[in-house]
Design a protein around this motif. Structure first.
Motif: not given
Length: 303
Positions: A35-46
């Motif tokens: 059920g867990a999720h993560i924040d993914l920091r993308l190279p396009n600053w999103l």
């Protein structure tokens, strides 16, 4: 806290869906539960949020799946068009607002990419010896990620409903077949969630949404945010969110979706009455600064 990972594999999982496996760059990755999720920091600053759909026992890898959204705001488009194996990516610690609670029986309802949080849930339920089944819905089998994996691992526990051929599942019949105390976990598009809310009692159904529900609130009013640890007082005008007001005052708060569905901007409320506008269900003494406001003239925050 951020963790550094490396993109280990990018593989097709279904039409317009890729599976992305992230490898720990140095230390083992933080543990997580279904059920867990993560924040993914993308190279396009999103920064984008994705459910973990791999094996919680594997501390060297995280797996996510991403559908290419035709109306992408830049996240899924970047992952599908530009992300490459070997790229270093920062990810958050896992957060879980959709935990698998103990029950004598489980029914999992997945719609398309909504299979991602339910994959490890089904595995955990089966491993515990509890009766569990999955109804997996999509327009066609080609649009449904991890279908072969599910069939190989769980066989007859998985019922596949390709709506272009089979029509929609009879949720009322599924509800009537459940035993006492059974829990239903549902993740998918808004029409599927709405149908599930009609078919199953609220105390039985646990749902996770891709987008916030459309709801109406009273007009915004200004309020004061008192930040206890920093000793700062921030005025939040009617036309600005608490998150933006704090950031503009030099008190940065992590954030992701800005829609009240990911939980990355969670704050602890020490005094005052927050007005919860999120779709997560903020626990007692917490609020999500991106959408929630105040019913009292003053909020005291642990910030």
């Amino acid at each position: 806290m951020q963790q550094t990972t490396v993109v280990d594999r990018i593989e097709p999982a279904a039409e317009d869906v890729v599976s992305v496996t992230l490898r720990a760059a140095t230390e083992p990755l933080a543990p997580w539960e279904p059920g867990a999720h993560i924040d993914l920091r993308l190279p396009n600053w999103l920064t984008r949020q994705y459910s973990l759909c791999g094996d919680p026992a594997d501390r060297e890898h995280y797996r996510i799946a991403v559908r290419h959204d035709a109306l992408s705001r830049g996240g899924s488009e970047y992952i599908h068009r530009f992300l490459r194996e070997g790229r270093s990516l920062d990810v958050s610690l896992p957060r879980n607002h959709f935990p698998l609670l103990p029950a004598p029986e489980y029914l999992f309802l997945a719609g398309g990419i909504g299979i991602t949080p339910l994959l490890p849930m089904l595995r955990a339920a089966v491993a515990s010896g509890v009766p569990a089944s999955l109804v997996y819905v999509g327009p066609s089998r080609g649009t449904m990620p991890f279908l072969d994996e599910l069939r190989a691992r769980h066989g007859d526990r998985v019922r596949v409903v390709a709506t272009r051929h089979d029509g929609r599942p009879d949720l009322a019949a599924l509800a009537s077949a459940l035993g006492p105390g059974a829990l239903v976990y549902c993740c998918g598009p808004a029409p599927m969630l709405a149908a599930a809310e009609e078919a199953f009692p609220a105390e039985q159904l646990h749902a996770e949404r891709f987008r916030p529900q459309v709801r109406t609130f009273a007009a915004n009013t200004p309020f004061t945010a008192v930040c206890s640890r920093s000793g700062r007082t921030v005025e939040v005008p009617a036309g600005e969110s608490l998150l933006d007001a704090l950031n503009h005052a030099g008190l940065p708060v992590p954030s992701g979706c800005r829609e009240g569905v990911c939980g990355s901007c969670e704050l602890t409320v020490l005094d005052g009455e927050p007005e919860h506008r999120d779709d997560i269900g903020a626990p007692e003494g917490r609020m999500y600064a991106c959408v929630s406001r105040a019913l009292s003239a003053r909020l005291v925050l642990d910030l």
